[in-house]
Motif scaffolding. Sequence first.
Motif, mmCIF file in Angstrom:
data_model
loop_
_atom_site.group_PDB
_atom_site.id
_atom_site.type_symbol
_atom_site.label_atom_id
_atom_site.label_comp_id
_atom_site.label_asym_id
_atom_site.label_seq_id
_atom_site.Cartn_x
_atom_site.Cartn_y
_atom_site.Cartn_z
ATOM 1 N N GLY A 10 17.595 31.802 13.431
ATOM 2 C CA GLY A 10 17.032 33.081 13.662
ATOM 3 C C GLY A 10 17.413 34.013 14.758
ATOM 4 N N LEU A 317 22.113 29.044 12.283
ATOM 5 C CA LEU A 317 21.517 28.077 13.200
ATOM 6 C C LEU A 317 21.151 28.754 14.511
ATOM 7 C CD1 LEU A 317 23.619 24.907 12.508
ATOM 8 C CD2 LEU A 317 21.158 25.030 12.463
ATOM 9 N N SER A 318 20.295 28.105 15.243
ATOM 10 C CA SER A 318 19.803 28.650 16.503
ATOM 11 C C SER A 318 20.943 29.011 17.449
ATOM 12 C CB SER A 318 18.914 27.609 17.170
ATOM 13 O OG SER A 318 18.679 27.967 18.497
ATOM 14 N N PRO A 319 20.835 30.149 18.129
ATOM 15 C CA PRO A 319 21.858 30.523 19.097
ATOM 16 C C PRO A 319 21.759 29.700 20.375
ATOM 17 C CG PRO A 319 20.084 32.115 19.140
ATOM 18 C CD PRO A 319 19.768 31.139 18.029
ATOM 19 N N VAL B 294 24.490 21.972 17.409
ATOM 20 C CA VAL B 294 23.960 23.315 17.646
ATOM 21 C C VAL B 294 24.909 24.067 18.569
ATOM 22 C CG1 VAL B 294 22.041 24.635 18.616
ATOM 23 C CG2 VAL B 294 21.581 22.572 17.310
ATOM 24 N N ASP B 297 27.869 25.004 16.465
ATOM 25 C CA ASP B 297 27.564 25.943 15.394
ATOM 26 C C ASP B 297 27.307 27.343 15.925
ATOM 27 O OD1 ASP B 297 27.824 24.199 13.287
ATOM 28 O OD2 ASP B 297 25.762 23.491 13.448
ATOM 29 N N SER B 298 26.774 27.420 17.146
ATOM 30 C CA SER B 298 26.301 28.711 17.631
ATOM 31 C C SER B 298 27.405 29.760 17.635
ATOM 32 C CB SER B 298 25.696 28.561 19.020
ATOM 33 O OG SER B 298 26.620 27.949 19.880
ATOM 34 N N HIS B 301 28.664 31.442 14.420
ATOM 35 C CA HIS B 301 27.855 32.494 13.824
ATOM 36 C C HIS B 301 27.906 33.769 14.648
ATOM 37 C CE1 HIS B 301 26.300 28.892 11.841
ATOM 38 N NE2 HIS B 301 26.150 29.699 10.821
ATOM 39 N N LYS B 303 27.692 34.371 17.796
ATOM 40 C CA LYS B 303 26.856 34.556 18.986
ATOM 41 C C LYS B 303 27.696 34.274 20.235
ATOM 42 C CE LYS B 303 23.115 34.423 16.292
ATOM 43 N NZ LYS B 303 22.184 35.489 16.050
ATOM 44 N N GLU B 304 27.316 34.918 21.315
ATOM 45 C CA GLU B 304 27.939 34.577 22.586
ATOM 46 C C GLU B 304 27.422 33.216 23.021
ATOM 47 O OE1 GLU B 304 27.480 37.411 25.621
ATOM 48 O OE2 GLU B 304 28.319 39.055 24.445
ATOM 49 N N LEU B 305 28.246 32.494 23.704
ATOM 50 C CA LEU B 305 27.870 31.134 24.091
ATOM 51 C C LEU B 305 28.240 30.902 25.537
ATOM 52 C CD1 LEU B 305 26.912 28.392 22.892
ATOM 53 C CD2 LEU B 305 29.306 27.856 22.630
#
Lengths: 336, 336
Positions: A10, A317-319, B294, B297-298, B301, B303-305
């Motif tokens: 989300g 999946l969760s960020p 996680v 995977d993050s 998608h 997202k910044e990590l």
Amino acid sequence: MSSLLAFSAGNATDCLPFVAEGHHVGFVRWDVLKTLKDFPNVFTFHSHCVELNQNLKTYEERSWRMAETLEVMRQKYNFPALRGWRNEVCMGLLAPINFPIVAVVKNHKLLCLVFSGLFGIRQYGVDINGYVNDPDLGFCMWLQQRSFTKPTWPGRWDSMAAGGLTSGQGILESVCKEAAEEASIPSHILNASLRPSGSVSFFYEDERGLFPQTEFVYDLELPLDFMPVNADGEVECFQLFPLHEILEKIHSSDFKTTSCPVVVDFLVRHGVITSENQPDLPQLVEMLHSPVHVLFDSISHGKELQVQVVEENSASLSPSPLVVTTCNSTESGNHA
Amino acid sequence: MSSLLAFSAGNATDCLPFVAEGHHVGFVRWDVLKTLKDFPNVFTFHSHCVELNQNLKTYEERSWRMAETLEVMRQKYNFPALRGWRNEVCMGLLAPINFPIVAVVKNHKLLCLVFSGLFGIRQYGVDINGYVNDPDLGFCMWLQQRSFTKPTWPGRWDSMAAGGLTSGQGILESVCKEAAEEASIPSHILNASLRPSGSVSFFYEDERGLFPQTEFVYDLELPLDFMPVNADGEVECFQLFPLHEILEKIHSSDFKTTSCPVVVDFLVRHGVITSENQPDLPQLVEMLHSPVHVLFDSISHGKELQVQVVEENSASLSPSPLVVTTCNSTESGNHA
């Protein structure tokens, strides 16, 4: 397991650590935080956390002041969590385990859930997986259907016996109590076959709030001719399910969402859910053991903490490494 | 378990995701990153990740170019990981599992560990917990002592049989191969008693680099009169240990650090390590299942990590939900 994996999905919503007596005991979402600003004598606001006022020095003082605050919040605001609460004693089980900082007091009619959800208090529980090795049906699990009069998850299917841990109560003591009250398991069966089997941890969110939770799990192989019988009026019925029906059950909306990780963990440990039939096995297993304790320990060591929780109905999946399960069902809740 | 918990400790060190073919496949520490800047045709640098050049379109092209780069790095820099490598084929097992993006090629004499450690490539392995229920000694586990000629963890004690997964190899297939090669377990015993029991995940760091790792774990109850015998020269000896000696063994420096989580997970699932004898049980169980997937995977998608790994010899728990185990022993390594 895709429905399970989808829980950790989300858009990010920020929340702030809740600190009491120097311990990081919960998380407060921004919508709750805004209302807490109306109680400047009860809470202190820092850039990285909200703190229970340090002037509230004793357990009793903190408990009564928190109860008073929740009562005002209930009258003044429209939080779903504050719409109803049960008239029962429920001690806040705060970090570290068995070190209660606040009690929720009986004659204030406060529901443990109200407090724990709004303030994202870390909670603990115990779960017993009752199973048999039937010569005809194979490996089967006993599930309970929760009573329709229960305020949380009424009528939903659940693990055989479970309950929340409260302050002052030992883990094994609680297991024995729940086994007796919920399923009338005699002590000679418990003594012979109960096996501690680890724990599951998850971070669940619903309209009532945030629930970082850990369940101590116990396996109990039951004699073929034993049938659980409820003793405290909290169970509608028990039923023995063969494995394929268990998998169906835990995927359905009939099943108590927060008990799902306990049953999945059991099925993984017993070789039912494997890498052969579940390609995402490692993700699934990691989700069953979300790093709740690292999350809570981090701020206790003086580090800054930024936490994100995730909302329902999204695809990725969760960020954040924190996995949060979400649900908006109106009858949802935590331990009964 | 305090020594185990202490692994997830320390000062934060930043590292950056390593991306290949749009997949987040590893992590690069800043010390390695600096040297990668000498290879602008091989790597592309973004603010939040370092990427394998998108112009390297085929598996072969990427593999040879990476092999070439590692060879130059070996000649030019003094990374402990680059001081020696084995002459063996070892395919990079990248995310998603069994989708290799880069191979490490035999006649370039590249060690899988060199590549995987320097680029923090996520790795998978299998482990078999061999045990017996002895009428006199009680519950016992078979451990192997690794051969003294092994390049990684020579002479250390280890779980009964284990090995790294490589591309194209099924998980169960790998379990059967290791059971036969390392411990001469006949197939009728495997067929009768092998039980898939989940997985453990951890993020280990040593002087060779970063090792985000997942082990698929299998339990195997062995007949009382069966004794494992090595068939591939990689094992010094096998020994059956009663439980109290197992606990001693895994706490000692004699034990292969990265196999410790597998044995601890076994002891938790079998009711040996419990909340009664290990008050930090939930923390421990969460650590055995660090959210490696996680984390990976993050970024996939979009997202910044921001990832932090932790260094050795510090007292507090990790500031990030990512748990990293650390060790600086010179003979350490990953799968043999």
